[in-house]
Design an enzyme around this catalytic site. Structure first.
Site, mmCIF file in Angstrom:
data_model
loop_
_atom_site.group_PDB
_atom_site.id
_atom_site.type_symbol
_atom_site.label_atom_id
_atom_site.label_comp_id
_atom_site.label_asym_id
_atom_site.label_seq_id
_atom_site.Cartn_x
_atom_site.Cartn_y
_atom_site.Cartn_z
ATOM 1 N N LYS A 66 36.823 31.803 34.310
ATOM 2 C CA LYS A 66 36.186 33.351 34.525
ATOM 3 C C LYS A 66 36.062 33.644 32.557
ATOM 4 O O LYS A 66 34.788 34.407 32.685
ATOM 5 C CB LYS A 66 36.339 34.537 35.675
ATOM 6 C CG LYS A 66 35.623 33.140 37.129
ATOM 7 C CD LYS A 66 36.058 34.131 37.689
ATOM 8 C CE LYS A 66 35.610 33.539 39.420
ATOM 9 N NZ LYS A 66 35.625 34.336 40.756
ATOM 10 N N GLU A 78 23.256 41.162 32.538
ATOM 11 C CA GLU A 78 23.734 42.122 32.240
ATOM 12 C C GLU A 78 25.032 42.746 33.249
ATOM 13 O O GLU A 78 26.139 43.310 33.158
ATOM 14 C CB GLU A 78 22.926 43.836 32.685
ATOM 15 C CG GLU A 78 23.676 45.077 32.916
ATOM 16 C CD GLU A 78 23.581 45.920 31.208
ATOM 17 O OE1 GLU A 78 23.269 45.293 30.660
ATOM 18 O OE2 GLU A 78 23.764 47.364 31.300
ATOM 19 N N GLY A 127 42.871 47.348 44.235
ATOM 20 C CA GLY A 127 43.745 45.726 43.119
ATOM 21 C C GLY A 127 42.089 46.063 41.423
ATOM 22 O O GLY A 127 41.915 46.657 42.105
ATOM 23 N N ALA A 128 43.069 45.707 40.512
ATOM 24 C CA ALA A 128 42.241 46.059 39.767
ATOM 25 C C ALA A 128 42.089 45.507 39.313
ATOM 26 O O ALA A 128 41.638 45.729 37.649
ATOM 27 C CB ALA A 128 42.650 47.078 38.839
ATOM 28 N N GLY A 129 42.076 43.970 39.235
ATOM 29 C CA GLY A 129 41.579 42.560 38.452
ATOM 30 C C GLY A 129 40.846 42.231 38.291
ATOM 31 O O GLY A 129 39.407 42.907 38.428
ATOM 32 N N GLY A 130 40.368 40.824 37.983
ATOM 33 C CA GLY A 130 39.399 40.642 37.537
ATOM 34 C C GLY A 130 38.262 40.491 38.950
ATOM 35 O O GLY A 130 37.194 40.724 39.030
ATOM 36 N N ALA A 131 39.010 40.475 40.156
ATOM 37 C CA ALA A 131 38.350 39.748 41.112
ATOM 38 C C ALA A 131 37.974 41.982 41.365
ATOM 39 O O ALA A 131 36.780 41.562 41.644
ATOM 40 C CB ALA A 131 38.785 39.689 42.878
ATOM 41 N N ASN A 151 45.493 50.760 42.572
ATOM 42 C CA ASN A 151 46.249 50.097 42.392
ATOM 43 C C ASN A 151 47.379 49.900 41.996
ATOM 44 O O ASN A 151 48.103 51.058 41.701
ATOM 45 C CB ASN A 151 45.302 50.003 40.799
ATOM 46 C CG ASN A 151 46.151 48.531 40.031
ATOM 47 O OD1 ASN A 151 46.049 46.581 41.407
ATOM 48 N ND2 ASN A 151 46.367 47.925 39.043
ATOM 49 N N ARG A 152 48.256 48.426 42.258
ATOM 50 C CA ARG A 152 50.092 48.893 42.122
ATOM 51 C C ARG A 152 49.986 49.829 40.363
ATOM 52 O O ARG A 152 50.713 50.145 40.317
ATOM 53 C CB ARG A 152 50.638 47.845 42.277
ATOM 54 C CG ARG A 152 51.947 47.057 41.835
ATOM 55 C CD ARG A 152 52.471 46.356 42.234
ATOM 56 N NE ARG A 152 51.811 44.931 41.416
ATOM 57 C CZ ARG A 152 51.894 43.512 41.166
ATOM 58 N NH1 ARG A 152 52.114 43.585 42.793
ATOM 59 N NH2 ARG A 152 51.628 42.862 40.805
HETATM 60 P P1 ATR Z 1 42.925 38.069 40.185
HETATM 61 O O1 ATR Z 1 41.645 37.604 38.899
HETATM 62 O O2 ATR Z 1 42.931 37.304 41.628
HETATM 63 O O3 ATR Z 1 42.395 39.532 40.191
HETATM 64 P P2 ATR Z 1 44.226 39.643 38.347
HETATM 65 O O4 ATR Z 1 43.261 39.725 37.066
HETATM 66 O O5 ATR Z 1 45.883 38.560 38.625
HETATM 67 O O6 ATR Z 1 43.619 38.334 39.644
HETATM 68 O O7 ATR Z 1 44.740 40.785 39.339
HETATM 69 C C1 ATR Z 1 45.496 40.413 40.795
HETATM 70 C C2 ATR Z 1 45.458 41.743 41.297
HETATM 71 O O8 ATR Z 1 46.162 41.959 42.054
HETATM 72 C C3 ATR Z 1 46.329 43.139 40.260
HETATM 73 O O9 ATR Z 1 45.327 44.687 40.765
HETATM 74 C C4 ATR Z 1 47.351 43.657 40.920
HETATM 75 O O10 ATR Z 1 47.963 44.494 40.294
HETATM 76 P P3 ATR Z 1 48.696 44.749 39.046
HETATM 77 O O11 ATR Z 1 47.557 44.827 37.720
HETATM 78 O O12 ATR Z 1 49.693 46.189 39.058
HETATM 79 O O13 ATR Z 1 49.626 43.480 38.407
HETATM 80 C C5 ATR Z 1 46.940 42.807 41.926
HETATM 81 N N1 ATR Z 1 48.146 42.564 42.741
HETATM 82 C C6 ATR Z 1 48.814 41.412 42.626
HETATM 83 N N2 ATR Z 1 49.488 41.338 44.078
HETATM 84 C C7 ATR Z 1 50.168 42.001 44.641
HETATM 85 C C8 ATR Z 1 51.199 42.403 45.495
HETATM 86 N N3 ATR Z 1 51.796 41.948 45.855
HETATM 87 N N4 ATR Z 1 50.911 44.171 46.076
HETATM 88 C C9 ATR Z 1 49.970 44.420 45.358
HETATM 89 N N5 ATR Z 1 48.927 44.257 44.225
HETATM 90 C C10 ATR Z 1 49.054 43.036 44.131
#
Ligand code: ATR
Length: 274
Positions: A66, A78, A127-131, A151-152
């Site tokens: 992505k 946008e 969470g704060a990753g791509g999704a 986020n963790r």
């Molecule tokens: P995606 O595209 O699915 O969002 P990603 O960008 O790798 O994948 O992001 C994964 C997210 O899940 C992150 O917010 C990650 O937290 P960190 O930023 O601290 O790594 C979170 N995540 C993954 N496994 C986790 C767990 N067991 N407990 C809490 N957060 C988790």
């Protein structure tokens, strides 16, 4: 001539998108073909160029491409630019246009399918990753009272909140914290972490849920995720990510074909096939 589309990913064999788009095409009378395309890890751009050469009209993009799709596009809508990720490409002549329907799909599932308006609601995004990044703007556009990103890795949540601060109606509308700082109950709790993939859950406190909370996991499967079970045991109404999957597909289909399919029966059928 049948117009050709596909979903590109790696792995891709598990993708439900061909079945969903075939059902949309049958329902709307559109003459399209939609298949799965496996791209090698270092061959996304070459795969896309090959599809364009074969006359494809567009493609969905899934894990892990992505971000690369956003970089490859000649032009970004946008919402895709702000999300920094693309899940929908359309090929217009030689131009590759990138869009992102994941966030709008999630919001459509919450507002239309679950019947929970986001206006003035308190939303917790885990969470704060791509999704997570893809859903912040579409949520803000529905005028929530607050969106809290937990986020963790706290710093990543802070960065994400700062990135979208300019899109907030007022400074308190968007904020960030670590899981241990989550305070009070929320109307909507969205699990955008990838924890469910390893059958784990983010350490969200039980106090985040109450009767009437909608808890939504972006992942889906035959069985409820640990997050869904935990939320349900604390009074929440739970939902998995299958509705989001069908809605993001409907939005992509509408972009490509200019006609919006009805999703209710197709969501039901897709669920039965899990
Ligand atoms: P995606 O595209 O699915 O969002 P990603 O960008 O790798 O994948 O992001 C994964 C997210 O899940 C992150 O917010 C990650 O937290 P960190 O930023 O601290 O790594 C979170 N995540 C993954 N496994 C986790 C767990 N067991 N407990 C809490 N957060 C988790």
């Amino acid at each position: 001539m049948t117009d050709k589309y596909c979903v590109i990913g790696n792995p891709i064999a598990h993708s439900r998108s061909p079945g969903i788009h075939a059902a949309f095409a049958a329902q709307t009378g559109q003459d399209i073909a939609y298949e799965r395309v496996l791209a090698p890890p270092d061959g996304f751009a070459a795969t896309v160029r090959g599809l364009i050469a074969q006359g494809y009209r567009g493609a969905n993009v899934t894990v892990p491409f992505k971000l690369e799709a956003a970089a490859l596009a000649d032009r970004l809508e946008e919402r895709a630019r702000l999300a920094g990720a693309v899940n929908t490409l359309r090929f217009e002549g030689d131009e590759i246009v990138g869009d992102n329907t994941d966030g709008p799909g999630l919001v459509a599932d919450i507002v239309r399918n679950a019947g929970v308006p986001l206006k003035d609601k308190r939303v917790l995004l885990l969470g704060a990753g791509g999704a997570a990044r893809g859903v912040v703007l579409p949520i803000l556009q529905h005028g929530p009272a607050a969106i809290v990103i937990a986020n963790r890795t706290r710093a990543t949540a802070d960065e994400l909140a700062a990135h979208f601060a300019g899109a907030a109606a007022h400074p308190e509308q968007i904020s960030s914290c670590g899981f241990e700082e989550i305070d009070g109950a929320f109307d909507v709790v969205i699990n955008a972490t990838s924890a469910s993939l390893s059958n784990a859950m983010p350490p969200v406190p039980a106090s985040a849920f109450c009767q009437g909370t909608l808890a939504l996991d972006m992942m889906y499967g035959k069985a409820p995720s640990p997050f869904m079970e935990f939320a349900a045991s604390h009074g929440a109404t739970v939902r998995d990510g299958l509705g989001m999957l069908v809605e993001q597909a409907a939005e992509a289909f509408a972009i490509w074909r200019g006609v919006r399919p009805q999703t209710a029966t197709i969501l039901e059928q897709t669920r039965q096939q899990l």
